[in-house]
Design a protein around this motif. Structure first.
Motif, mmCIF file in Angstrom:
data_model
loop_
_atom_site.group_PDB
_atom_site.id
_atom_site.type_symbol
_atom_site.label_atom_id
_atom_site.label_comp_id
_atom_site.label_asym_id
_atom_site.label_seq_id
_atom_site.Cartn_x
_atom_site.Cartn_y
_atom_site.Cartn_z
ATOM 1 N N GLU A 130 -10.108 5.981 -46.015
ATOM 2 C CA GLU A 130 -8.655 6.144 -46.063
ATOM 3 C C GLU A 130 -7.989 4.931 -46.698
ATOM 4 O O GLU A 130 -7.021 5.057 -47.446
ATOM 5 C CB GLU A 130 -8.097 6.375 -44.651
ATOM 6 N N ALA A 131 -8.506 3.742 -46.384
ATOM 7 C CA ALA A 131 -7.916 2.514 -46.916
ATOM 8 C C ALA A 131 -7.999 2.462 -48.436
ATOM 9 O O ALA A 131 -7.138 1.876 -49.096
ATOM 10 C CB ALA A 131 -8.609 1.299 -46.307
ATOM 11 N N ARG A 132 -9.043 3.060 -49.007
ATOM 12 C CA ARG A 132 -9.190 3.073 -50.474
ATOM 13 C C ARG A 132 -8.070 3.850 -51.148
ATOM 14 O O ARG A 132 -7.812 3.652 -52.334
ATOM 15 C CB ARG A 132 -10.544 3.661 -50.867
ATOM 16 N N GLU A 133 -7.409 4.754 -50.394
ATOM 17 C CA GLU A 133 -6.380 5.617 -50.975
ATOM 18 C C GLU A 133 -4.962 5.138 -50.677
ATOM 19 O O GLU A 133 -4.000 5.799 -51.053
ATOM 20 C CB GLU A 133 -6.542 7.046 -50.442
ATOM 21 N N THR A 134 -4.817 3.998 -49.987
ATOM 22 C CA THR A 134 -3.484 3.533 -49.606
ATOM 23 C C THR A 134 -3.211 2.132 -50.129
ATOM 24 O O THR A 134 -4.134 1.386 -50.476
ATOM 25 C CB THR A 134 -3.309 3.548 -48.067
ATOM 26 N N ASP A 135 -1.935 1.768 -50.167
ATOM 27 C CA ASP A 135 -1.554 0.443 -50.657
ATOM 28 C C ASP A 135 -2.045 -0.655 -49.719
ATOM 29 O O ASP A 135 -2.501 -1.712 -50.156
ATOM 30 C CB ASP A 135 -0.027 0.351 -50.791
ATOM 31 N N ILE A 136 -1.909 -0.404 -48.428
ATOM 32 C CA ILE A 136 -2.343 -1.367 -47.411
ATOM 33 C C ILE A 136 -3.126 -0.591 -46.359
ATOM 34 O O ILE A 136 -2.730 0.518 -45.970
ATOM 35 C CB ILE A 136 -1.139 -2.073 -46.765
ATOM 36 N N GLY A 137 -4.229 -1.152 -45.891
ATOM 37 C CA GLY A 137 -5.028 -0.456 -44.890
ATOM 38 C C GLY A 137 -5.505 -1.391 -43.797
ATOM 39 O O GLY A 137 -5.694 -2.597 -44.026
ATOM 40 N N LEU A 138 -5.674 -0.828 -42.630
ATOM 41 C CA LEU A 138 -6.222 -1.578 -41.504
ATOM 42 C C LEU A 138 -7.297 -0.732 -40.844
ATOM 43 O O LEU A 138 -7.064 0.433 -40.503
ATOM 44 C CB LEU A 138 -5.125 -1.894 -40.485
ATOM 45 N N THR A 139 -8.471 -1.315 -40.653
ATOM 46 C CA THR A 139 -9.571 -0.625 -39.983
ATOM 47 C C THR A 139 -10.033 -1.469 -38.802
ATOM 48 O O THR A 139 -10.304 -2.667 -38.955
ATOM 49 C CB THR A 139 -10.739 -0.402 -40.954
ATOM 50 N N MET A 191 -10.372 -5.359 -40.209
ATOM 51 C CA MET A 191 -10.365 -5.550 -41.653
ATOM 52 C C MET A 191 -9.056 -5.057 -42.264
ATOM 53 O O MET A 191 -8.590 -3.963 -41.955
ATOM 54 C CB MET A 191 -11.544 -4.810 -42.284
ATOM 55 N N VAL A 192 -8.491 -5.867 -43.139
ATOM 56 C CA VAL A 192 -7.283 -5.506 -43.880
ATOM 57 C C VAL A 192 -7.663 -5.253 -45.332
ATOM 58 O O VAL A 192 -8.401 -6.038 -45.946
ATOM 59 C CB VAL A 192 -6.226 -6.623 -43.798
ATOM 60 N N TYR A 193 -7.159 -4.146 -45.874
ATOM 61 C CA TYR A 193 -7.411 -3.750 -47.257
ATOM 62 C C TYR A 193 -6.094 -3.831 -48.039
ATOM 63 O O TYR A 193 -5.046 -3.402 -47.556
ATOM 64 C CB TYR A 193 -7.931 -2.318 -47.344
ATOM 65 N N LEU A 194 -6.159 -4.348 -49.228
ATOM 66 C CA LEU A 194 -5.012 -4.378 -50.126
ATOM 67 C C LEU A 194 -5.374 -3.634 -51.395
ATOM 68 O O LEU A 194 -6.378 -3.948 -52.032
ATOM 69 C CB LEU A 194 -4.610 -5.817 -50.446
ATOM 70 N N SER A 195 -4.569 -2.626 -51.716
ATOM 71 C CA SER A 195 -4.836 -1.777 -52.888
ATOM 72 C C SER A 195 -6.243 -1.207 -52.863
ATOM 73 O O SER A 195 -6.928 -1.109 -53.887
ATOM 74 C CB SER A 195 -4.601 -2.556 -54.182
ATOM 75 N N GLY A 196 -6.710 -0.842 -51.663
ATOM 76 C CA GLY A 196 -7.999 -0.186 -51.504
ATOM 77 C C GLY A 196 -9.197 -1.098 -51.453
ATOM 78 O O GLY A 196 -10.339 -0.621 -51.336
ATOM 79 N N VAL A 197 -8.986 -2.412 -51.520
ATOM 80 C CA VAL A 197 -10.091 -3.362 -51.565
ATOM 81 C C VAL A 197 -10.063 -4.246 -50.320
ATOM 82 O O VAL A 197 -8.999 -4.726 -49.908
ATOM 83 C CB VAL A 197 -10.005 -4.251 -52.825
ATOM 84 N N THR A 198 -11.239 -4.480 -49.723
ATOM 85 C CA THR A 198 -11.287 -5.366 -48.560
ATOM 86 C C THR A 198 -10.768 -6.741 -48.946
ATOM 87 O O THR A 198 -11.139 -7.299 -49.986
ATOM 88 C CB THR A 198 -12.732 -5.496 -48.028
ATOM 89 N N ASP A 199 -9.902 -7.308 -48.092
ATOM 90 C CA ASP A 199 -9.252 -8.560 -48.464
ATOM 91 C C ASP A 199 -9.433 -9.656 -47.413
ATOM 92 O O ASP A 199 -9.814 -10.771 -47.731
ATOM 93 C CB ASP A 199 -7.759 -8.322 -48.712
ATOM 94 N N HIS A 200 -9.173 -9.354 -46.144
ATOM 95 C CA HIS A 200 -9.300 -10.366 -45.106
ATOM 96 C C HIS A 200 -9.317 -9.694 -43.741
ATOM 97 O O HIS A 200 -9.081 -8.495 -43.623
ATOM 98 C CB HIS A 200 -8.149 -11.377 -45.169
ATOM 99 N N THR A 201 -9.611 -10.462 -42.709
ATOM 100 C CA THR A 201 -9.581 -9.941 -41.347
ATOM 101 C C THR A 201 -8.375 -10.500 -40.602
ATOM 102 O O THR A 201 -7.820 -11.539 -40.982
ATOM 103 C CB THR A 201 -10.868 -10.304 -40.589
ATOM 104 N N ILE A 202 -8.011 -9.785 -39.544
ATOM 105 C CA ILE A 202 -6.874 -10.193 -38.725
ATOM 106 C C ILE A 202 -7.228 -9.943 -37.268
ATOM 107 O O ILE A 202 -7.929 -8.988 -36.940
ATOM 108 C CB ILE A 202 -5.589 -9.423 -39.128
ATOM 109 N N GLU A 203 -6.755 -10.805 -36.381
ATOM 110 C CA GLU A 203 -7.022 -10.652 -34.963
ATOM 111 C C GLU A 203 -5.929 -9.842 -34.286
ATOM 112 O O GLU A 203 -4.813 -9.714 -34.804
ATOM 113 C CB GLU A 203 -7.145 -12.037 -34.309
ATOM 114 N N ASP A 204 -6.248 -9.315 -33.111
ATOM 115 C CA ASP A 204 -5.323 -8.462 -32.367
ATOM 116 C C ASP A 204 -3.932 -9.074 -32.220
ATOM 117 O O ASP A 204 -2.921 -8.422 -32.479
ATOM 118 C CB ASP A 204 -5.865 -8.189 -30.953
ATOM 119 N N ALA A 205 -3.867 -10.313 -31.798
ATOM 120 C CA ALA A 205 -2.592 -10.938 -31.460
ATOM 121 C C ALA A 205 -1.649 -11.021 -32.656
ATOM 122 O O ALA A 205 -0.427 -10.972 -32.496
ATOM 123 C CB ALA A 205 -2.834 -12.335 -30.884
#
Length: 374
Positions: free
Chosen positions: A314-323, A331-345
């Motif tokens: 799904e993230a590959r098809e969206t501007d911004i994605g979170l898995t 994992m955060v995706y930008l323009s369908g590409v894995t970019d960085h990770t983010i913590e819950d808080a």
């Protein structure tokens, strides 16, 4: 991007009219309408409600004008509104004359229900002089007595015949700036009536499933009824009729258009229903994001998936994605590409900032393209 003919919607060709400065019909975007529920005689309360609807993106707003106090307040309301105002006057032809003089962009009236031919002439002349459009609003709950006797019950043929009778009264007076609705609370009745009417007139059609119900039930009925008509190319302007605040009608209306790819406004959220695999609370996260991103008008997409089963796809098809991932890192995706990770808080605030930045980037690119084309 590959051609996807199965997504194509061939829109019915209609004449275009103007409701104030908003084009309706023809190749104009399908507009979203709602109706205030404050006493129109209280301009402060009515304008406040109109502001909330404008913030939600409404294109046209209808107000009820059942008495002279309402039409007296209408001039102040029209001046304050940033969108065209439709005056709903029902059977009171004098209210139509007053509303036209007060600056209403459109009159909601069935010309056959206001009495004599002289009264119809007066209303049509007032509309012409003041540049008003007219919305003919046929409703299964208020069909003319002779049509109920003829057909025995409300049916598509009765609604269409009523609409054609009212249309003739306007056309006979050389008035053509009108749109028509044939609404019913029964979605089968309403959709059949609109389909039949679309075959025999070229005017813009205003869609709605009237008295649809509360927020959940009414949204479902409206999405099925209005959505199916739009899918087949029928409809130029819509109102979702809910027992809810009018700004909620606007939001649902845009969601229907967004789902069909007819008109995109704001953030399109792709999210999973969640399950035991979820790496974070998907439901609460999506609720918070929808609330905090209401101010974004630029069309863009955001996927929020709880785990890696469908998340990356799904993230590959969206501007911004979170898995969702393990150990509270996602994992955060930008323009369908894995970019960085983010913590819950930090996840919620971080996603809001990403969306706002992406919206600003898109807006800047659009402005630059417009300047280059000028």
């Amino acid at each position: 991007m590959s051609v996807r003919p199965w997504r194509d919607i061939t829109r019915r060709q209609s004449r275009q009219i103007m409701v104030g400065n908003v084009p309706v019909g023809g190749d104009a975007p399908v507009t979203v309408q709602t109706m205030t529920n404050t006493p129109t005689s209280d301009p402060v309360a009515t304008i406040d409600q109109i502001r909330r609807c404008e913030d939600a993106g409404v294109d046209i707003i209808r107000v009820s004008c059942p008495d002279v106090e309402s039409t007296a307040a209408l001039k102040q309301i029209v001046r304050a509104a940033r969108v065209p105002i439709v005056a709903d006057i029902h059977f009171h032809y004098k209210r139509a004359l007053e509303a036209a003089d007060a600056g209403a962009a459109c009159l909601r009236i069935n010309p056959g229900n206001i009495g004599s031919a002289e009264r119809v002439n007066e209303v049509v002349n007032a509309a012409k002089v003041n540049g008003c459009a007219i919305r003919i609003g046929v409703n299964a709950g208020s069909l003319e007595k002779d049509l109920l006797e003829k057909y025995g019950e409300p049916c598509p043929e009765a609604l269409v015949e009523s609409a054609l009778d009212h249309i003739k009264l306007l056309q006979d007076r050389d008035f053509h700036e009108f749109k028509v609705a044939v609404k019913a609370s029964d979605l089968f009745l309403a959709t059949a009536a609109y389909q039949q009417l679309a075959e025999v007139v070229d005017c813009p059609l205003h869609l709605g499933i009237t008295e649809a119900g509360g927020f959940v039930g009414g949204t479902v009925k409206s999405a099925i009824g209005i959505g199916s008509l739009l899918w087949f190319g029928i409809g130029d302007t819509i109102r979702v009729s809910l027992s809810a605040e009018p700004e909620e009608e606007v939001r649902v209306g845009f969601e229907i258009l967004k789902a069909l790819g007819i008109r995109n406004r704001g953030v399109r959220v792709v999210s999973c229903p969640s399950c035991a695999r979820q790496g974070f609370d998907v439901i609460r996260t999506v609720q918070a994001l929808e609330e905090r991103l209401q101010h974004i008008r630029t069309p863009l997409s955001l996927s929020v998936l709880g785990c890696v089963v469908n998340g990356p796809g799904e993230a590959r098809e969206t501007d911004i994605g979170l898995t969702g991932g393990g150990n509270g890192k996602h994992m955060v995706y930008l323009s369908g590409v894995t970019d960085h990770t983010i913590e819950d808080a930090d996840m919620l605030d971080h996603l809001v900032k990403l969306v706002e930045a992406k919206a600003a980037e898109i807006e800047a690119a659009n402005e630059a393209a417009a300047v280059a084309a000028a």
